[in-house]
Design a protein around this motif. Structure first.
Motif, mmCIF file in Angstrom:
data_model
loop_
_atom_site.group_PDB
_atom_site.id
_atom_site.type_symbol
_atom_site.label_atom_id
_atom_site.label_comp_id
_atom_site.label_asym_id
_atom_site.label_seq_id
_atom_site.Cartn_x
_atom_site.Cartn_y
_atom_site.Cartn_z
ATOM 1 N N LYS A 54 3.086 -0.598 15.899
ATOM 2 C CA LYS A 54 3.171 -0.344 14.467
ATOM 3 C C LYS A 54 2.236 0.805 14.119
ATOM 4 N N VAL A 55 2.672 1.662 13.217
ATOM 5 C CA VAL A 55 1.916 2.860 12.892
ATOM 6 C C VAL A 55 1.264 2.715 11.521
ATOM 7 N N ASP A 56 0.122 3.350 11.374
ATOM 8 C CA ASP A 56 -0.630 3.256 10.130
ATOM 9 C C ASP A 56 0.045 4.047 9.015
ATOM 10 N N VAL A 57 0.038 3.473 7.824
ATOM 11 C CA VAL A 57 0.490 4.183 6.630
ATOM 12 C C VAL A 57 -0.686 5.018 6.117
ATOM 13 N N LEU A 58 -0.423 6.256 5.737
ATOM 14 C CA LEU A 58 -1.491 7.130 5.267
ATOM 15 C C LEU A 58 -2.067 6.626 3.954
ATOM 16 N N ASN A 59 -3.311 7.001 3.691
ATOM 17 C CA ASN A 59 -3.976 6.532 2.470
ATOM 18 C C ASN A 59 -3.530 7.352 1.267
ATOM 19 N N GLY A 60 -3.341 6.686 0.154
ATOM 20 C CA GLY A 60 -2.924 7.331 -1.078
ATOM 21 C C GLY A 60 -2.483 6.277 -2.072
ATOM 22 N N PRO A 61 -2.456 6.603 -3.364
ATOM 23 C CA PRO A 61 -2.057 5.622 -4.373
ATOM 24 C C PRO A 61 -0.542 5.435 -4.411
ATOM 25 N N ILE A 62 -0.096 4.187 -4.475
ATOM 26 C CA ILE A 62 1.325 3.893 -4.621
ATOM 27 C C ILE A 62 1.514 2.818 -5.689
ATOM 28 N N ARG A 63 2.735 2.703 -6.177
ATOM 29 C CA ARG A 63 3.093 1.671 -7.155
ATOM 30 C C ARG A 63 4.149 0.765 -6.510
ATOM 31 N N PRO A 64 3.701 -0.297 -5.843
ATOM 32 C CA PRO A 64 4.640 -1.149 -5.112
ATOM 33 C C PRO A 64 5.783 -1.687 -5.963
ATOM 34 N N GLY A 65 5.484 -2.115 -7.198
ATOM 35 C CA GLY A 65 6.528 -2.665 -8.059
ATOM 36 C C GLY A 65 7.601 -1.644 -8.385
ATOM 37 N N ALA A 66 7.193 -0.393 -8.585
ATOM 38 C CA ALA A 66 8.148 0.666 -8.898
ATOM 39 C C ALA A 66 8.951 1.064 -7.660
ATOM 40 N N ILE A 67 8.298 1.099 -6.496
ATOM 41 C CA ILE A 67 8.985 1.452 -5.253
ATOM 42 C C ILE A 67 10.098 0.456 -4.954
ATOM 43 N N ALA A 68 9.770 -0.836 -5.049
ATOM 44 C CA ALA A 68 10.764 -1.869 -4.756
ATOM 45 C C ALA A 68 11.926 -1.820 -5.739
ATOM 46 N N ILE A 173 8.901 -7.024 1.763
ATOM 47 C CA ILE A 173 8.209 -6.583 0.546
ATOM 48 C C ILE A 173 8.843 -7.196 -0.712
ATOM 49 N N SER A 174 9.488 -8.346 -0.549
ATOM 50 C CA SER A 174 10.125 -8.999 -1.702
ATOM 51 C C SER A 174 9.130 -9.250 -2.827
ATOM 52 N N SER A 175 7.881 -9.537 -2.467
ATOM 53 C CA SER A 175 6.866 -9.827 -3.481
ATOM 54 C C SER A 175 6.567 -8.623 -4.366
ATOM 55 N N TRP A 176 6.874 -7.420 -3.902
ATOM 56 C CA TRP A 176 6.637 -6.229 -4.722
ATOM 57 C C TRP A 176 7.453 -6.263 -6.006
ATOM 58 N N LEU A 177 8.578 -6.965 -5.979
ATOM 59 C CA LEU A 177 9.432 -7.040 -7.174
ATOM 60 C C LEU A 177 8.859 -7.975 -8.231
ATOM 61 N N LEU A 178 7.794 -8.692 -7.896
ATOM 62 C CA LEU A 178 7.106 -9.537 -8.872
ATOM 63 C C LEU A 178 5.953 -8.788 -9.536
ATOM 64 N N ALA A 179 5.598 -7.632 -8.983
ATOM 65 C CA ALA A 179 4.461 -6.861 -9.479
ATOM 66 C C ALA A 179 4.856 -5.986 -10.668
ATOM 67 N N ASP A 180 3.874 -5.676 -11.499
ATOM 68 C CA ASP A 180 4.071 -4.736 -12.600
ATOM 69 C C ASP A 180 4.372 -3.361 -12.002
ATOM 70 N N PRO A 181 5.458 -2.707 -12.411
ATOM 71 C CA PRO A 181 5.796 -1.405 -11.822
ATOM 72 C C PRO A 181 4.759 -0.319 -12.079
ATOM 73 N N ASP A 182 3.854 -0.540 -13.016
ATOM 74 C CA ASP A 182 2.805 0.444 -13.293
ATOM 75 C C ASP A 182 1.526 0.177 -12.509
ATOM 76 N N GLU A 183 1.457 -0.950 -11.801
ATOM 77 C CA GLU A 183 0.260 -1.285 -11.033
ATOM 78 C C GLU A 183 0.125 -0.336 -9.845
ATOM 79 N N VAL A 184 -1.084 0.208 -9.664
ATOM 80 C CA VAL A 184 -1.356 1.171 -8.594
ATOM 81 C C VAL A 184 -2.267 0.535 -7.551
ATOM 82 N N LEU A 185 -1.895 0.684 -6.280
ATOM 83 C CA LEU A 185 -2.697 0.167 -5.180
ATOM 84 C C LEU A 185 -2.816 1.235 -4.094
ATOM 85 N N PRO A 186 -3.894 1.182 -3.294
ATOM 86 C CA PRO A 186 -3.948 2.059 -2.115
ATOM 87 C C PRO A 186 -2.843 1.640 -1.149
#
Length: 240
Positions: A54-68, A173-186
């Motif tokens: 498995k390969v590392d994901v690069l560091n940076g801000p993402i919005r999991p709820g919006a991506i899903a 990543i089903s749980s991402w659809l429960l997150a606020d689409p504006d929430e930002v995480l590394p």
């Protein structure tokens, strides 16, 4: 089989009505930002990465709820039957409400797509008759929609079977659809590592399609460092 003409800009087609397409557009930037953080191990280490690595994901801000949500809109574009099969998900998606896929026997998984071969499809069933059996059954998947286009692969499928995402170690990543689409995480906090999967790895799988309900597009995308592929037995040279 004659390959279609090459065009810059990737795969695109009309699969949503104007209202849904406009709603999906609110999340496309989050999807694009996430894709830029995904590694392409076949470019740099194509002779070194091992099965199960498995390969590392690069560091940076993402919005999991919006991506899903961007991915899920894509699933509805690829499979128009979803609108009538799971109308509650469609309604929550349009109205920006949390979506609990498990209550509809669905799950959303992602992996790090590698290679030049690409595929998008709607309803498709996968069966590996020679794979390691689980509870006396061969690995099988009923996929509502999926995309393999470097560097991201995603699949919406039923969660009651052991199939392609399980055998290749995809991340749920089903749980991402429960997150606020504006929430930002590394990004590494949301999904630290992804398995690199090549579309060729699915050669042993039997794909079942319907002439009435399956949309499928396959192609070859040219990238820096990409390997050679054939399309329908016809060699396809990388474009300059």
């Amino acid at each position: 089989m004659v390959p279609g003409r090459r065009d810059k800009g990737g795969i695109w087609f009309r699969g949503l009505c104007g209202t849904c397409n406009s709603a999906a557009g609110h999340f496309d930037d989050a999807y694009g930002a996430f894709v830029k953080l995904l590694p392409v191990p076949d470019e740099v280490h194509q002779d070194l990465w091992l099965p199960g690595n498995k390969v590392d994901v690069l560091n940076g801000p993402i919005r999991p709820g919006a991506i899903a949500r961007s991915i899920l809109f894509g699933a509805f574009a690829l499979n128009p039957l979803l609108r009538t099969a799971i109308p509650a998900i469609a309604s929550n998606l349009l109205n920006d409400k949390p979506i609990h896929l498990a209550s509809h026997c669905q799950r959303l998984s992602i992996a790090n797509a590698v290679g030049s071969a690409c595929r998008v499809h709607g309803l498709v069933s996968y069966l590996d008759p020679y794979g390691q059996q689980v509870h006396g059954k061969a690995p099988s998947t009923i996929s509502s929609a999926a995309v393999h286009l470097r560097p991201l692969a995603w699949m919406l499928d039923t969660d009651d079977s052991y199939g392609l995402p399980d055998t290749q170690g995809w991340i749920n990543i089903s749980s991402w659809l429960l997150a606020d689409p504006d929430e930002v995480l590394p990004a590494p906090l949301a999904v630290p590592r992804l398995p690199p999967v090549d579309l060729e790895m699915a050669d042993s799988w039997i794909l079942g399609v319907s002439d009435e309900a399956t949309l499928m597009v396959e192609g070859v995308a040219s990238f820096i460092g990409a390997r050679s592929f054939t399309l329908g037995g016809i060699p396809v040279a990388p474009s300059s």
